[in-house]
Design a protein around this motif. Structure first.
Motif, mmCIF file in Angstrom:
data_model
loop_
_atom_site.group_PDB
_atom_site.id
_atom_site.type_symbol
_atom_site.label_atom_id
_atom_site.label_comp_id
_atom_site.label_asym_id
_atom_site.label_seq_id
_atom_site.Cartn_x
_atom_site.Cartn_y
_atom_site.Cartn_z
ATOM 1 N N PHE A 40 0.833 -1.204 0.000
ATOM 2 C CA PHE A 40 0.000 0.000 0.000
ATOM 3 C C PHE A 40 0.869 1.257 0.000
ATOM 4 C CE2 PHE A 40 -3.025 -2.978 2.130
ATOM 5 C CZ PHE A 40 -3.935 -3.028 1.089
ATOM 6 N N PHE A 41 1.978 1.221 0.724
ATOM 7 C CA PHE A 41 2.872 2.372 0.768
ATOM 8 C C PHE A 41 3.577 2.573 -0.563
ATOM 9 C CE2 PHE A 41 2.774 1.058 5.306
ATOM 10 C CZ PHE A 41 2.108 2.177 5.777
ATOM 11 N N ILE A 43 2.265 2.022 -3.429
ATOM 12 C CA ILE A 43 1.264 2.638 -4.303
ATOM 13 C C ILE A 43 1.014 4.086 -3.907
ATOM 14 C CG2 ILE A 43 -1.162 2.528 -5.003
ATOM 15 C CD1 ILE A 43 -0.905 -0.552 -4.633
ATOM 16 N N LEU A 44 0.977 4.360 -2.604
ATOM 17 C CA LEU A 44 0.652 5.701 -2.128
ATOM 18 C C LEU A 44 1.799 6.701 -2.250
ATOM 19 C CD1 LEU A 44 -1.359 4.951 1.131
ATOM 20 C CD2 LEU A 44 -2.247 5.716 -1.058
ATOM 21 N N SER A 45 3.035 6.240 -2.255
ATOM 22 C CA SER A 45 4.162 7.174 -2.167
ATOM 23 C C SER A 45 4.272 8.166 -3.328
ATOM 24 C CB SER A 45 5.469 6.419 -1.977
ATOM 25 O OG SER A 45 5.765 5.626 -3.085
ATOM 26 N N ILE A 47 1.852 9.438 -5.152
ATOM 27 C CA ILE A 47 0.616 10.186 -5.394
ATOM 28 C C ILE A 47 0.717 11.657 -4.984
ATOM 29 C CG2 ILE A 47 -1.817 10.367 -4.732
ATOM 30 C CD1 ILE A 47 -1.932 7.314 -4.887
ATOM 31 N N PRO A 48 1.219 12.021 -3.784
ATOM 32 C CA PRO A 48 1.267 13.451 -3.454
ATOM 33 C C PRO A 48 2.140 14.268 -4.406
ATOM 34 C CG PRO A 48 1.612 12.147 -1.484
ATOM 35 C CD PRO A 48 1.626 11.202 -2.632
ATOM 36 N N THR A 74 4.976 12.618 1.201
ATOM 37 C CA THR A 74 5.723 11.496 0.633
ATOM 38 C C THR A 74 6.748 10.967 1.628
ATOM 39 O OG1 THR A 74 5.427 12.409 -1.582
ATOM 40 C CG2 THR A 74 7.166 10.782 -1.298
ATOM 41 N N ILE A 77 4.981 8.856 4.190
ATOM 42 C CA ILE A 77 4.603 7.550 3.654
ATOM 43 C C ILE A 77 5.814 6.626 3.596
ATOM 44 C CG2 ILE A 77 3.776 6.380 1.571
ATOM 45 C CD1 ILE A 77 1.985 8.868 1.097
#
Length: 131
Positions: A40-41, A43-45, A47-48, A74, A77
């Motif tokens: 999940f991290f 994928i999320l990193s 995005i911002p 970031t 995350i």
């Protein structure tokens, strides 16, 4: 041609990082799949930073609040991705060897993500249209 070599290198780096993550989960001596939550991290990193690049005009050389907030989020995350396996190991959900493998995979994956933004982030030589 340099773009293709970079893309192949980044693909190899991602594969090696995921291999370390899978080894930390699937080896018979560890056999716990809790470390997969770091996906999940991964994928999320980005995005911002991607959102901030779309919202901010990059003509000024000075940094602004939107970019700084994106870098801060970031960083949070990424630090969380490194902290989660350590918390799991201290809570005895996973072994310390699995934690070391997951942290190695984290290092390789986040270096690959950083490399992607360094290679494909500037619009000097090539852009997404050729891919």
């Amino acid at each position: 041609m340099a773009g293709i070599k970079a893309l192949i290198s980044l693909s190899f780096g991602g594969a090696v990082g995921l291999m370390f993550l899978m080894l930390g989960c699937a080896l018979p001596i560890y056999n716990q799949y809790w470390p997969l939550f770091v996906l999940f991290f991964y994928i999320l990193s980005p995005i911002p930073y991607c959102i901030a690049r779309r919202l901010v005009d990059d003509t000024d050389a000075m940094s602004n609040a939107c970019k700084e907030l994106a870098i801060f989020l970031t960083t949070g995350i990424v630090v969380s991705a490194f902290g989660l396996p350590i918390v799991f190991a201290r809570a005895h959900l996973i072994e310390w060897g699995a934690c070391a493998l997951v942290l190695t995979g984290n290092t390789v994956i986040f270096a690959t993500i950083l490399g992607f933004f360094l290679v494909f982030g500037s619009n000097d030589d090539f852009s997404w249209q050729q891919w």
